[in-house]
Structure formats: C-alpha cells, structure tokens
Design a protein around this motif. Structure first.
Motif, mmCIF file in Angstrom:
data_model
loop_
_atom_site.group_PDB
_atom_site.id
_atom_site.type_symbol
_atom_site.label_atom_id
_atom_site.label_comp_id
_atom_site.label_asym_id
_atom_site.label_seq_id
_atom_site.Cartn_x
_atom_site.Cartn_y
_atom_site.Cartn_z
ATOM 1 N N LEU A 435 0.893 -1.219 0.216
ATOM 2 C CA LEU A 435 0.278 -0.442 -0.253
ATOM 3 C C LEU A 435 0.805 1.099 0.116
ATOM 4 O O LEU A 435 0.586 2.358 -1.038
ATOM 5 C CB LEU A 435 -1.012 -0.167 0.574
ATOM 6 C CG LEU A 435 -1.610 0.835 1.406
ATOM 7 C CD1 LEU A 435 -2.444 1.369 0.584
ATOM 8 C CD2 LEU A 435 -2.763 0.849 2.355
ATOM 9 N N GLU A 436 1.899 1.149 0.863
ATOM 10 C CA GLU A 436 2.929 2.410 1.215
ATOM 11 C C GLU A 436 3.312 2.680 -0.233
ATOM 12 O O GLU A 436 3.576 4.234 -0.405
ATOM 13 C CB GLU A 436 3.313 1.679 2.275
ATOM 14 C CG GLU A 436 4.322 3.986 2.332
ATOM 15 C CD GLU A 436 4.851 3.661 3.402
ATOM 16 O OE1 GLU A 436 5.652 4.877 4.229
ATOM 17 O OE2 GLU A 436 4.821 2.898 4.469
ATOM 18 N N ALA A 437 3.897 1.572 -0.541
ATOM 19 C CA ALA A 437 4.696 2.500 -2.357
ATOM 20 C C ALA A 437 3.676 2.951 -3.457
ATOM 21 O O ALA A 437 4.013 4.122 -3.714
ATOM 22 C CB ALA A 437 5.118 0.415 -1.865
ATOM 23 N N LYS A 438 2.868 1.797 -3.230
ATOM 24 C CA LYS A 438 1.796 2.016 -4.788
ATOM 25 C C LYS A 438 0.569 3.532 -4.074
ATOM 26 O O LYS A 438 1.025 4.010 -4.969
ATOM 27 C CB LYS A 438 1.059 0.695 -4.669
ATOM 28 C CG LYS A 438 1.866 -0.238 -4.976
ATOM 29 C CD LYS A 438 0.805 -0.972 -5.308
ATOM 30 C CE LYS A 438 0.944 -1.774 -5.843
ATOM 31 N NZ LYS A 438 -0.178 -3.391 -6.716
ATOM 32 N N LEU A 439 1.118 4.105 -3.310
ATOM 33 C CA LEU A 439 0.432 5.259 -2.457
ATOM 34 C C LEU A 439 1.467 6.608 -3.007
ATOM 35 O O LEU A 439 0.597 7.579 -3.584
ATOM 36 C CB LEU A 439 -0.105 5.119 -1.560
ATOM 37 C CG LEU A 439 -0.957 6.092 -0.743
ATOM 38 C CD1 LEU A 439 -2.160 6.659 -1.093
ATOM 39 C CD2 LEU A 439 -1.447 6.536 0.730
ATOM 40 N N ARG A 440 2.439 6.322 -2.388
ATOM 41 C CA ARG A 440 3.700 7.648 -2.801
ATOM 42 C C ARG A 440 3.879 7.161 -4.313
ATOM 43 O O ARG A 440 3.557 8.548 -4.933
ATOM 44 C CB ARG A 440 4.639 6.470 -2.282
ATOM 45 C CG ARG A 440 5.603 7.931 -1.982
ATOM 46 C CD ARG A 440 7.131 7.309 -1.790
ATOM 47 N NE ARG A 440 7.005 6.232 -0.369
ATOM 48 C CZ ARG A 440 7.693 5.940 0.252
ATOM 49 N NH1 ARG A 440 7.834 4.540 -1.202
ATOM 50 N NH2 ARG A 440 7.336 5.198 1.023
ATOM 51 N N ASP A 441 3.310 6.412 -5.276
ATOM 52 C CA ASP A 441 4.601 6.564 -6.483
ATOM 53 C C ASP A 441 2.483 7.235 -7.200
ATOM 54 O O ASP A 441 2.883 8.271 -8.043
ATOM 55 C CB ASP A 441 3.876 4.795 -6.860
ATOM 56 C CG ASP A 441 4.484 4.951 -9.031
ATOM 57 O OD1 ASP A 441 5.476 5.325 -9.124
ATOM 58 O OD2 ASP A 441 3.404 4.398 -9.060
ATOM 59 N N VAL A 442 1.626 7.218 -6.517
ATOM 60 C CA VAL A 442 0.276 7.859 -7.316
ATOM 61 C C VAL A 442 0.503 8.696 -6.891
ATOM 62 O O VAL A 442 0.082 10.050 -7.951
ATOM 63 C CB VAL A 442 -1.350 6.629 -6.465
ATOM 64 C CG1 VAL A 442 -2.502 7.911 -6.631
ATOM 65 C CG2 VAL A 442 -1.104 5.654 -7.185
ATOM 66 N N LEU A 443 0.500 9.648 -5.648
ATOM 67 C CA LEU A 443 0.618 10.999 -5.415
ATOM 68 C C LEU A 443 1.896 11.198 -6.017
ATOM 69 O O LEU A 443 1.392 12.695 -6.628
ATOM 70 C CB LEU A 443 1.391 11.518 -3.500
ATOM 71 C CG LEU A 443 -0.290 10.357 -2.928
ATOM 72 C CD1 LEU A 443 0.367 11.068 -1.447
ATOM 73 C CD2 LEU A 443 -1.777 11.327 -3.286
ATOM 74 N N ILE A 444 2.519 10.844 -5.955
ATOM 75 C CA ILE A 444 3.846 11.174 -6.507
ATOM 76 C C ILE A 444 3.514 12.190 -8.690
ATOM 77 O O ILE A 444 4.052 12.950 -9.140
ATOM 78 C CB ILE A 444 5.381 10.627 -6.873
ATOM 79 C CG1 ILE A 444 5.908 10.430 -5.437
ATOM 80 C CG2 ILE A 444 6.008 11.264 -7.792
ATOM 81 C CD1 ILE A 444 6.639 9.526 -5.092
ATOM 82 N N LYS A 445 2.950 11.252 -9.759
ATOM 83 C CA LYS A 445 2.855 10.948 -10.538
ATOM 84 C C LYS A 445 1.550 12.198 -10.451
ATOM 85 O O LYS A 445 1.893 12.798 -11.272
ATOM 86 C CB LYS A 445 2.076 9.295 -10.821
ATOM 87 C CG LYS A 445 3.363 8.027 -11.699
ATOM 88 C CD LYS A 445 2.287 7.543 -11.697
ATOM 89 C CE LYS A 445 3.323 6.070 -11.754
ATOM 90 N NZ LYS A 445 3.332 4.750 -12.391
#
Length: 456
Positions: A435-445
C-alpha cells in the motif's frame, strides 16, 4: 508395447469417427447433489482470502457406460465370450477394481479401490519405494486399459448395434490416457488433444465429443493446481478448455458454469487478467439468464476499473451517506473488509499506520461485509479505527450481498484499491504490504502531472 498401443488407440479413435457410432446426444453428468456455483462462492460470513477456491472437477463420464452394469433387480447377464468387446469392457472394470499395495511399508496387505492414497505422513525411503511401486503399477494398469479399450473400439467402431460398448470403450480409453498424462506421459497428453479435436470435427455435439473435451479440462485443471506458479501455461490451458467446453456444449450448463467461474478466478488470482476476462465474458454471453452472469458482470466491472472514474457510495454506520465525491483533491484508499476475515485482521495495523502517515494526502473509505452491526461496532472500538464505514441497515444488503460487493464482484477480503486525487482508479491489486509504495507512487505521479500542466 506401450507406444504401439497408444499410437493404435489414436488411429482407432480416428476410425471410430469415420464410422457411424458415437452419435448420441451429450449426456448431462453433473451431480444433482453437488452444491450450486452460487453456494460455492458465497459463505455466510466473509472469512478472508479468496471466496470459492476452485475444487477438483468432476471426472468425465458418460451415462451409457453405466448401462453395462445391470441394475440389482434385473436378471444377471450371461458371461460374455472372451475376446468380445463386452468381455474387454468387463476386463477393464476388473482391472479398475484391483487393490493397490498398502501405503504402510511394514504392512504386507493391500488398500482397496482403484486409486492409491495420495497423501502420506512421511517420506521415508521405504515409503518412497512403496509410492514408486504404486505409480509403476498404476501405469501398467492404465496401459493395459488402453490396450483393452483399443480392442473394443476396433470391434465396435462400425457397428451401430454396439453403440453402448463403443461409448464405454471411448470413456475408458480417455480416462486411461488422462491418468497416464497426469503422470507426465507426453504421448497420452497428445492423444487427448487429438481426440478432442477429432471428435469435435467429425461428431460435434455428441456425448463422446463432450467427454473428450471435458477430459482436457480435467487434465489442464489438475496441472494448473500443481504447477500454476512454475508453469502458468496450464492455467491458460484450463481457461481455454473451459471456454471451449462451454462454447461447444452450452446445453451442459451445470458443468460449464462452475468450470468458467473456477478458471476465471484462478486466472485472476495469478494475474492472467485477459484470460479471466474471457471466461467471465463468456458466462455473460452464453448464459445471460443465469445467476452466475450477474456475478460475472460484477467481476468484469472490477477487472476493468483501472483508469476509470470510481463510482462508490452508500449509507454509513452513523446514519449519513458517504460518496467518493466527498473527498475532493485526495487519493482514496478503498478497503472492503470484515471483522471475521483473518487476513484483514492481521493487516489492519499496517493499514492504519499508512493511513495515518499519509492522512494529509489520502483518505480511507471502507465498505464492511459483516452481517451484524454489533460486530462492526465492537471491532471498531477494539481497534480504534476511525475510517468512514459504508454499512447497510437492511439485513439482506449485508455480508456478500452488500450492494457494492455485488456491483464490483468482490470475492476476496480484504480487497484494497487506490484512486488518484482526481478520483480515477490507479490500482486494484493492493495489499497492506504494498500500500505505502503504491500510494506514494500515485501521489508522485499526480504531483508531476499537475506541475507539468501548470507549466504549460
């Protein structure tokens, strides 16, 4: 001798197709005692993991083969003359009833029944030796069945009066090849593929054509259960042959629907989404009036969510109404959960930690699948969860019948999705660990896209 007989059996199948036998309509072989597909996928309470794990498929069979055994209240039949097709079938039945050696290496006795035990408590050298002996004996018997069934086919292929014996011979030949194929015999695997295509080409819609196709489904399903991770081709084959069976024999709905559901879910679990979509799509196309078509529609809707604007709303525990539109500018973490689901209970602490860490940028919106409101309240109090929870007052809209669970074909608890701040679904394959890695990736994009748009 084995290779010769196996090649001959293939040739005789081709001869049989050119003859006039085997034209009976397909026979429905699904047991009326079996649980319905709906029962198999909707337990009373979500307990975690995948709902409706694929179960072993029914062994391919045809009704006419049973006719060789007279009912108890009829006159006993005269013993068939040695060498006749009836005698050959009786010999096959005798072989199938022979016991196997006992699995206990210290026991000199025998285990009854055709199949030897598949699970043993230890793998000592003595047990391994006994297992090898049983495997060898099973192979020898199946090769003998191939030989006997081939002989019966040779005598019945062009005799319409022997249609019952012909069907029985085909059944035993397919079954023996299946058992050999499951032991890794490449010639038997090839023979099963050739038989299915040949029967479909020359005798479409017949019982033997249906059984030949169903035998391939059983083969691919068994190998998918064994080798799904190391050899995903068998999952793809399972999906392909389940679809072929449903397409070629739509009247066999009681068997076709569970096969398509099992294949679709198995492929989805292993990330083969194209194959899964094909299976669920065929359910909708071939059996639109079945309950499974509604289930398939939900699953298809979920599998196609990524990249779509999420539509999700419902009543909450406190009597309000909640929608994804209530959180503009934030990523959403959608969680379908149940207090009875052990995997969710084990992950909830991690989910809470990520939600707290990113609360400035993301919001959890959860959908509960419990049956009783008191259970939800107790769990929230015990875990101190403060997530908004969608939960229906109506009893018939709870558990797996929750409208959102039905709408999106939810069959795994927990199910976790992420949307971007625009409400577009970014990922539907999320766990507490990712969750954390994927959420961070979504927010960065999203930030990068917003910055680029501002610079234009």
């Amino acid at each position: 001798m084995s290779a010769t007989w196996k090649k001959c059996s293939g040739l005789l199948l081709m001869m049989a197709l050119m003859a006039g036998c085997g034209q009976s309509p397909t026979a429905t072989t699904a047991s009326k005692e079996s649980p319905s597909p709906r029962d198999a996928v909707s337990p009373a309470e979500p307990t975690g993991g995948e709902v409706g794990q694929p179960t072993p498929l029914p062994t391919a069979s045809i009704g006419s083969a049973v006719a060789l055994n007279a009912p108890p209240d009829t006159e006993p039949e005269a013993e068939p003359t040695e060498g006749t097709p009836e005698w050959l079938i009786r010999e096959i039945q005798r072989i199938r009833l022979l016991p196997f050696p006992s699995m206990d290496p210290t026991d000199g006795g025998e285990d009854g029944g055709e199949e030897a035990p598949q699970v043993v408590p230890t793998k000592s050298p003595a047990v391994e030796e006994r297992l090898a002996q049983i495997r060898s004996l099973r192979r020898e018997r199946n090769l003998e069945v191939v030989k006997l069934a081939t002989g019966a086919l040779a005598q019945t292929a062009k005799d319409p009066a022997k249609d019952v014996v012909f069907h029985a011979a085909v059944h035993h030949l397919l079954d023996a090849h299946l058992q050999l194929a499951l032991q890794g015999d490449e010639e038997s695997i090839a023979a099963l593929y050739e038989a299915a295509e040949a029967f479909q080409a020359k005798k479409p819609g017949t019982a033997v054509a249906a059984e030949a196709q169903l035998t391939l489904v059983n083969l691919s399903h068994a190998n998918a259960l064994r080798y799904a991770k190391s050899e995903p081709k068998w999952l793809q084959e399972f999906a392909r042959h389940a679809q072929l069976f449903a397409s070629r024999f739509p009247e066999e709905q009681e068997q076709a629907l569970p096969l398509l559901l099992a294949a679709g879910r198995s492929c989805e679990l292993h990330g083969l989404l194209d194959e899964a979509i094909s299976c669920f799509g065929l359910i909708q196309a071939k059996f639109p009036d079945s309950p499974q078509a509604s289930q398939a529609a939900g699953v298809m809707r979920r599998l196609k969510l990524t990249g779509q604007k999420l539509q999700l709303a419902g009543p909450t525990l406190d009597g309000n109404y909640l929608s994804v539109d209530d959180f503009p500018g934030k990523s959403l973490i959608i969680v379908f959960w149940s207090s009875h689901a052990s995997p969710f209970v084990e992950q909830v602490e991690t989910l809470q930690a990520v939600a707290e860490k990113y609360k400035k940028y993301a919001q959890v919106l959860s959908v509960n699948l419990d049956s009783e409101e008191s259970e939800v309240d107790a769990f929230l109090e015990r875990t101190r969860l403060t997530w908004p929870v969608i939960f229906h007052v109506e009893q018939d809209k709870r558990s797996w019948n929750a409208p959102l669970a039905v709408h999106y074909g939810i069959n795994t608890v927990p199910t976790i999705w992420i949307t971007d701040p625009n409400g577009v679904v970014a990922d539907t394959d999320v766990t507490a660990e990712t969750l954390e890695a994927k959420l961070r990736d979504v927010l960065i994009k999203h930030r990068a896209a917003t910055t680029a748009k501002s610079a234009e």
